[in-house]
Design a protein around this motif. Structure first.
Motif, PDB file in Angstrom:
ATOM      1  N   TYR A 151       0.820  -1.210   0.000  1.00  0.00           N
ATOM      2  CA  TYR A 151       0.000   0.000   0.000  1.00  0.00           C
ATOM      3  C   TYR A 151       0.859   1.268   0.000  1.00  0.00           C
ATOM      4  CZ  TYR A 151      -3.968  -2.963   1.133  1.00  0.00           C
ATOM      5  OH  TYR A 151      -4.945  -3.921   1.094  1.00  0.00           O
ATOM      6  N   LEU A 152       2.101   1.155   0.479  1.00  0.00           N
ATOM      7  CA  LEU A 152       2.980   2.310   0.635  1.00  0.00           C
ATOM      8  C   LEU A 152       4.410   1.889   0.347  1.00  0.00           C
ATOM      9  CD1 LEU A 152       3.043   5.328   1.699  1.00  0.00           C
ATOM     10  CD2 LEU A 152       3.556   4.356   3.947  1.00  0.00           C
ATOM     11  N   THR A 153       5.118   2.703  -0.422  1.00  0.00           N
ATOM     12  CA  THR A 153       6.525   2.414  -0.687  1.00  0.00           C
ATOM     13  C   THR A 153       7.371   2.965   0.449  1.00  0.00           C
ATOM     14  OG1 THR A 153       6.932   4.481  -1.893  1.00  0.00           O
ATOM     15  CG2 THR A 153       6.138   2.581  -3.190  1.00  0.00           C
ATOM     16  N   SER A 154       8.649   2.615   0.453  1.00  0.00           N
ATOM     17  CA  SER A 154       9.580   3.085   1.483  1.00  0.00           C
ATOM     18  C   SER A 154      10.510   4.140   0.921  1.00  0.00           C
ATOM     19  CB  SER A 154      10.435   1.923   1.991  1.00  0.00           C
ATOM     20  OG  SER A 154       9.661   0.989   2.652  1.00  0.00           O
ATOM     21  N   ARG A 155      10.986   4.983   1.822  1.00  0.00           N
ATOM     22  CA  ARG A 155      12.072   5.914   1.527  1.00  0.00           C
ATOM     23  C   ARG A 155      13.194   5.537   2.463  1.00  0.00           C
ATOM     24  NH1 ARG A 155       9.601  11.941   1.850  1.00  0.00           N
ATOM     25  NH2 ARG A 155       8.288  11.876   0.019  1.00  0.00           N
ATOM     26  N   ALA A 156      14.339   5.207   1.943  1.00  0.00           N
ATOM     27  CA  ALA A 156      15.459   4.769   2.771  1.00  0.00           C
ATOM     28  C   ALA A 156      15.833   5.846   3.790  1.00  0.00           C
ATOM     29  CB  ALA A 156      16.666   4.433   1.903  1.00  0.00           C
ATOM     30  N   GLY A 157      15.689   5.496   5.058  1.00  0.00           N
ATOM     31  CA  GLY A 157      16.111   6.381   6.133  1.00  0.00           C
ATOM     32  C   GLY A 157      15.265   7.622   6.356  1.00  0.00           C
ATOM     33  N   ARG A 158      14.120   7.709   5.708  1.00  0.00           N
ATOM     34  CA  ARG A 158      13.285   8.909   5.829  1.00  0.00           C
ATOM     35  C   ARG A 158      11.817   8.523   5.970  1.00  0.00           C
ATOM     36  NH1 ARG A 158      14.696  13.762   2.082  1.00  0.00           N
ATOM     37  NH2 ARG A 158      13.586  14.684   3.806  1.00  0.00           N
ATOM     38  N   ALA A 159      11.086   9.433   6.585  1.00  0.00           N
ATOM     39  CA  ALA A 159       9.638   9.245   6.688  1.00  0.00           C
ATOM     40  C   ALA A 159       9.017   9.436   5.309  1.00  0.00           C
ATOM     41  CB  ALA A 159       9.050  10.254   7.667  1.00  0.00           C
TER      42      ALA A 159
END
Length: 183
Positions: A151-159
């Motif tokens: 449902y949501l992708t990630s951002r490395a080390g960030r919100a």
């Protein structure tokens, strides 16, 4: 620099003029753009050697952020979207109460979270927790599940992150909720 609608802070280091830029609204962190240019009357020999690491180390980023905060309006940029964000949070709270941690709830949660982080809200999880009447740890667990389930992708080390295909599909079925509308 030629950037429209925003705030510029300048510094000088030797023959170099350093211009930092923030978008219009309250300053929530560092600049979004930094331009380093030779001064018009800079000695040609200094310019020919280029920008050194010394120039970069002497950049006073903390001072520039402090000055930008002094000059910028005090209202956070996301406040203009506060009503829309509150409506989304209320919808998420209703869906959670009615359906539990369902695809519809996770999709609206992700949309709200994405929009909060894109607007620079400093603490999006506590904000969501308050409006969902849940603990921050619970909301974090829901966001982790949303990431695992697409449902949501990630951002490395960030919100933050972007809506996944599953959230976009579910949001398209909810009346009045634009899945791609990022403030």
């Amino acid at each position: 620099m030629g950037i429209e609608e925003g705030l510029e802070i300048g510094q000088f280091r030797g023959p170099w003029r350093i211009t930092m830029w923030w978008p219009e609204g309250a300053v929530s962190g560092g600049p979004q753009k930094i331009v380093i240019e030779a001064e018009e009357d800079a000695p040609p020999g200094d310019v020919a050697r280029g920008i050194s690491t010394t120039v970069l180390r002497r950049l006073d980023l903390a001072g520039a952020v402090e000055r930008a905060r002094e000059l910028a309006p005090t209202t956070p940029p996301w406040q203009a979207e506060r009503g829309r964000l509150l409506d989304l949070a209320r919808l998420a709270a209703r869906l959670l109460a009615d359906e539990g941690v369902s695809p519809r709830y996770l999709s609206v949660l992700c949309l709200t979270y994405r929009d909060l982080t894109n607007k620079g809200v400093q603490a999006p999880v506590p904000w969501l927790a308050e409006h969902l009447d849940r603990r921050s740890e619970t909301v974090k667990d829901h966001l982790k599940k949303a990431r695992r389930d697409g449902y949501l992708t990630s951002r490395a080390g960030r919100a933050g992150g972007e809506l996944g295909d599953r959230a976009t599909e579910v949001l398209a079925t909810l009346e009045g909720v634009p899945p791609t509308a990022a403030p």
